[in-house]
Scaffold this motif. Structure first.
Motif, PDB file in Angstrom:
ATOM      1  N   MET A   1      12.794  26.893  -3.152  1.00  0.00           N
ATOM      2  CA  MET A   1      13.521  27.596  -2.165  1.00  0.00           C
ATOM      3  C   MET A   1      13.130  28.212  -0.701  1.00  0.00           C
ATOM      4  N   GLY A   2      12.903  27.498   0.439  1.00  0.00           N
ATOM      5  CA  GLY A   2      12.578  27.440   1.338  1.00  0.00           C
ATOM      6  C   GLY A   2      11.536  28.188   2.133  1.00  0.00           C
ATOM      7  N   LYS A   3      10.490  28.840   1.022  1.00  0.00           N
ATOM      8  CA  LYS A   3       9.886  30.306   1.038  1.00  0.00           C
ATOM      9  C   LYS A   3       8.578  28.908   1.658  1.00  0.00           C
ATOM     10  N   PRO A   4       7.450  28.782   2.457  1.00  0.00           N
ATOM     11  CA  PRO A   4       6.215  28.347   2.428  1.00  0.00           C
ATOM     12  C   PRO A   4       5.759  27.862   1.541  1.00  0.00           C
ATOM     13  N   VAL A   5       4.993  27.443   1.242  1.00  0.00           N
ATOM     14  CA  VAL A   5       4.166  26.929  -0.053  1.00  0.00           C
ATOM     15  C   VAL A   5       3.026  26.684   1.163  1.00  0.00           C
ATOM     16  N   PHE A   6       1.551  27.129   0.376  1.00  0.00           N
ATOM     17  CA  PHE A   6      -0.035  27.257   0.892  1.00  0.00           C
ATOM     18  C   PHE A   6      -0.857  26.991  -0.728  1.00  0.00           C
ATOM     19  N   ARG A   7      -1.564  26.551  -0.417  1.00  0.00           N
ATOM     20  CA  ARG A   7      -2.803  25.301  -1.322  1.00  0.00           C
ATOM     21  C   ARG A   7      -3.839  25.330  -0.672  1.00  0.00           C
ATOM     22  N   GLN A   8      -4.613  25.542  -2.030  1.00  0.00           N
ATOM     23  CA  GLN A   8      -6.219  25.520  -1.570  1.00  0.00           C
ATOM     24  C   GLN A   8      -6.140  24.785  -0.553  1.00  0.00           C
ATOM     25  N   ASP A   9      -5.837  23.121  -0.790  1.00  0.00           N
ATOM     26  CA  ASP A   9      -6.506  21.461  -0.423  1.00  0.00           C
ATOM     27  C   ASP A   9      -5.137  20.689  -0.157  1.00  0.00           C
ATOM     28  N   TYR A  10      -5.104  19.745   0.280  1.00  0.00           N
ATOM     29  CA  TYR A  10      -4.110  18.476   0.326  1.00  0.00           C
ATOM     30  C   TYR A  10      -4.759  17.429  -0.276  1.00  0.00           C
TER      31      TYR A  10
ATOM     32  N   LEU B   1      -8.578   4.553  -2.402  1.00  0.00           N
ATOM     33  CA  LEU B   1      -8.973   6.182  -2.371  1.00  0.00           C
ATOM     34  C   LEU B   1      -8.052   7.220  -2.420  1.00  0.00           C
ATOM     35  N   GLU B   2      -8.456   8.314  -3.364  1.00  0.00           N
ATOM     36  CA  GLU B   2      -8.395   9.736  -3.459  1.00  0.00           C
ATOM     37  C   GLU B   2      -9.192  10.570  -2.440  1.00  0.00           C
ATOM     38  N   VAL B   3      -8.171  11.436  -1.344  1.00  0.00           N
ATOM     39  CA  VAL B   3      -8.747  12.589   0.260  1.00  0.00           C
ATOM     40  C   VAL B   3      -8.577  13.139  -0.363  1.00  0.00           C
ATOM     41  N   TRP B   4      -9.404  14.332   0.404  1.00  0.00           N
ATOM     42  CA  TRP B   4      -8.838  15.840   0.061  1.00  0.00           C
ATOM     43  C   TRP B   4      -9.640  16.362   1.154  1.00  0.00           C
ATOM     44  N   GLY B   5      -8.825  17.491   1.482  1.00  0.00           N
ATOM     45  CA  GLY B   5      -9.332  18.450   2.720  1.00  0.00           C
ATOM     46  C   GLY B   5      -9.168  20.366   2.754  1.00  0.00           C
ATOM     47  N   PRO B   6      -9.614  20.769   3.453  1.00  0.00           N
ATOM     48  CA  PRO B   6      -8.529  21.845   4.070  1.00  0.00           C
ATOM     49  C   PRO B   6      -6.860  21.913   4.236  1.00  0.00           C
ATOM     50  N   TYR B   7      -6.032  22.500   2.980  1.00  0.00           N
ATOM     51  CA  TYR B   7      -4.949  22.127   3.805  1.00  0.00           C
ATOM     52  C   TYR B   7      -4.238  22.400   4.560  1.00  0.00           C
ATOM     53  N   SER B   8      -5.033  23.297   5.985  1.00  0.00           N
ATOM     54  CA  SER B   8      -4.111  23.301   7.152  1.00  0.00           C
ATOM     55  C   SER B   8      -4.143  22.078   8.002  1.00  0.00           C
ATOM     56  N   GLU B   9      -5.198  21.337   7.623  1.00  0.00           N
ATOM     57  CA  GLU B   9      -5.055  19.871   8.047  1.00  0.00           C
ATOM     58  C   GLU B   9      -4.551  18.878   7.157  1.00  0.00           C
TER      59      GLU B   9
ATOM     60  N   CYS C   1       0.566  -0.833   0.356  1.00  0.00           N
ATOM     61  CA  CYS C   1       0.578  -0.217  -0.129  1.00  0.00           C
ATOM     62  C   CYS C   1       1.111   1.470   0.477  1.00  0.00           C
ATOM     63  N   VAL C   2       0.093   2.204  -0.480  1.00  0.00           N
ATOM     64  CA  VAL C   2       0.605   3.565  -0.639  1.00  0.00           C
ATOM     65  C   VAL C   2       0.552   4.613  -0.394  1.00  0.00           C
ATOM     66  N   LEU C   3       0.789   5.899  -0.080  1.00  0.00           N
ATOM     67  CA  LEU C   3       0.158   7.250   0.367  1.00  0.00           C
ATOM     68  C   LEU C   3       1.303   7.640  -0.706  1.00  0.00           C
ATOM     69  N   PHE C   4       0.175   7.899  -1.536  1.00  0.00           N
ATOM     70  CA  PHE C   4       0.613   9.146  -2.982  1.00  0.00           C
ATOM     71  C   PHE C   4       0.230  10.822  -2.083  1.00  0.00           C
ATOM     72  N   ASP C   5       0.848  11.693  -2.343  1.00  0.00           N
ATOM     73  CA  ASP C   5       1.491  13.115  -1.636  1.00  0.00           C
ATOM     74  C   ASP C   5       0.829  13.589  -3.214  1.00  0.00           C
ATOM     75  N   GLN C   6      -0.228  14.518  -3.609  1.00  0.00           N
ATOM     76  CA  GLN C   6      -0.265  15.426  -4.952  1.00  0.00           C
ATOM     77  C   GLN C   6      -1.113  16.345  -4.325  1.00  0.00           C
ATOM     78  N   SER C   7      -0.243  17.120  -3.378  1.00  0.00           N
ATOM     79  CA  SER C   7      -1.314  18.418  -3.192  1.00  0.00           C
ATOM     80  C   SER C   7      -0.265  19.582  -3.676  1.00  0.00           C
ATOM     81  N   HIS C   8       1.032  18.701  -4.538  1.00  0.00           N
ATOM     82  CA  HIS C   8       1.694  20.358  -4.827  1.00  0.00           C
ATOM     83  C   HIS C   8       1.472  20.390  -6.728  1.00  0.00           C
TER      84      HIS C   8
END
Length: 467
Positions: free
Chosen positions: A152-161, A213-221, A51-58
């Motif tokens: 380059m070390g700067k914070p990254v923010f998205r709408q969703d993870y 399953l693909e799951v998503w929600g607010p990036y802060s979570e 089983c794997v966890l793919f991180d497609q957030s970015h």
């Protein structure tokens, strides 16, 4: 010289092929996610064995479309039917130009009445955004662009993870997360799952072959949800997949990720090129490979070559409909998997130890693409009969594979062909290209999808070429 848009740049450079083949943007980067969490070989093996966890957030755009005309507009851009498309469903979205050539593709999620999100690469997202802004539709959009290739070390923010739980043991993890029961979600349908006490949106599909399953929600979570998934997956052998291995799963599952967007020519697309910024994907994308033509149209593809003709439906009005209807029965090129000769791959790899000027183009592992889009000549009897468009190594199959298309007579599994590896005249000026010699690689046409698990368990459709 500063240009205001893509059209101005094209007018100045003259030939889009030269512009793209010498682009300085480098290879397509899968950003932010660590290159490896264990090692890319074990990470590849895990999606076939445990089983794997793919991180497609970015690495993908999230383009949110809301408003009374959302479905009307998206249906007008889509080759597939929206007749029975409803809330809590998802579908492939692969628009074409007025001339019938592909722009890009991704997934549409029908989130709520009059509210959808497109998730995928920039070209199709840009086409949606252009039509939303200029087409007179009653819609609003929110363009959540992919994360920077080099933050380059700067914070990254998205709408969703956005995460995927995939592999033979995925269902075991999903049940544990959800209190011991599997969520009642059908293939390519959406529902909810409980993770860490939170109600999380989920899509059922099988990127790595077995249902997941693909799951998503607010990036802060996102970090909280990821930790809960990894904890629930310990007994199932869950493995996080890094950015080096992530893109190679498509070699087993049969999706061609990055064709050249067919928007660089044609009067009907001039307004679009004038709208596209000179800083955008289309104005900077790189084109690599051994196939050389001075005509950019020779790099364009149609739904037949990408395997999307299986879901093209003429039951609605859409951009490019007449062009595709005129092509019916005339396009004789088919999507295939090319299986590379082990001996030829070893010969090319060993040339890294040859004197300067005697080496071949390096085959990077596990993903060997070195431009935004790839186009290597595939030959038979000295004639180009197809193209290889996405290549890499799979530990599960112990093979170098690539995805592309060939003329129909050569598409039968087992057909022996020749792939030309490396670029002309020692290589173009792309930053990813070292000086090298061209060489030939023996390839055999294989099934698509190539991975046995994917081939035998995927829902029939665009990946399998079956309706």
């Amino acid at each position: 010289m500063a240009y205001n848009n893509l059209e101005e740049k094209l007018q100045a450079v003259g030939n889009p092929v030269s512009m793209m083949r010498n682009s300085q943007i480098g290879a397509y980067v899968y950003p932010v996610v660590a290159p490896e969490f264990t090692n890319w070989r074990d990470e590849q093996a895990a999606w076939a064995k445990t089983c794997v966890l793919f991180d497609q957030s970015h690495h993908m755009v999230n383009l949110f479309v809301r408003g009374p005309d959302a479905i009307k507009m998206l249906s007008h851009l889509a080759t597939n039917s929206f007749k029975n498309f409803a809330v809590d469903q998802a579908k492939q979205f692969a628009p074409v130009t007025p001339y019938g050539h592909g722009i890009g593709d991704g997934i549409l999620f029908y989130l709520a009445p009059n509210e959808l999100v497109y998730v995928g690469r920039n070209p199709a997202a840009n086409w949606i955004e252009f039509n939303a802004k200029t087409g007179g539709y009653n819609v609003e959009t929110l363009y959540d662009d992919r994360s920077p290739s080099r933050p380059m070390g700067k914070p990254v923010f998205r709408q969703d993870y956005r995460y995927q739980i995939q592999g033979p043991n995925a269902e075991q993890v999903i049940r544990k997360l959800n209190g011991g029961t599997s969520p009642d979600i059908r293939f390519f349908r959406m529902g909810h799952i409980t993770i860490a006490g939170r109600k999380v949106r989920a899509l059922r599909h099988g990127m790595a072959g077995a249902p997941g399953l693909e799951v998503w929600g607010p990036y802060s979570e996102g970090e909280e949800i990821k930790a809960a998934i990894l904890e629930a997956g310990k007994d199932a052998g869950i493995v996080q997949v890094g950015s080096r291995a992530y893109a190679t799963n498509t070699l087993e599952s049969g999706w061609i990720p990055s064709p050249v967007p067919a928007i660089y020519t044609g009067d009907k697309l001039k307004a679009y090129r004038q709208w596209l910024p000179v800083t955008g994907y289309e104005a900077n994308a790189g084109l690599g490979g051994s196939f050389v033509s001075s005509t950019i149209e020779d790099y364009y593809t149609t739904p037949w070559e990408l395997g999307y003709n299986s879901f093209t439906k003429y039951d609605h009005d859409f951009i490019g409909k007449e062009a595709l209807q005129a092509m019916e029965g005339k396009v004789n090129r088919k999507k295939v998997t090319f299986v590379w000769s082990n001996d030829d791959v070893v010969r090319i790899l060993s040339s890294m130890f040859a004197p300067p000027g005697e080496n071949y183009k390096v085959i990077d592992l596990p993903l060997s693409n070195y431009a935004s889009s790839s186009f290597d000549s595939v030959m038979s009897g000295g004639r180009v009969v197809g193209a290889s468009m996405f290549s890499g190594y799979t530990w599960n199959e112990r093979k170098m594979l690539s995805l592309g298309f060939v003329e129909e007579p050569y598409a039968k599994p087992g057909t022996e062909l020749t792939l030309v590896w490396g670029e002309e005249n020692g290589g173009t000026n792309k930053t990813t290209v070292e000086r090298h010699k061209q060489t030939e690689i023996r390839v055999v046409v294989g099934p698509t999808p190539y991975g046995k698990q994917a081939r035998e368990t995927y829902q029939e459709g665009w990946r399998t070429g079956k309706k």
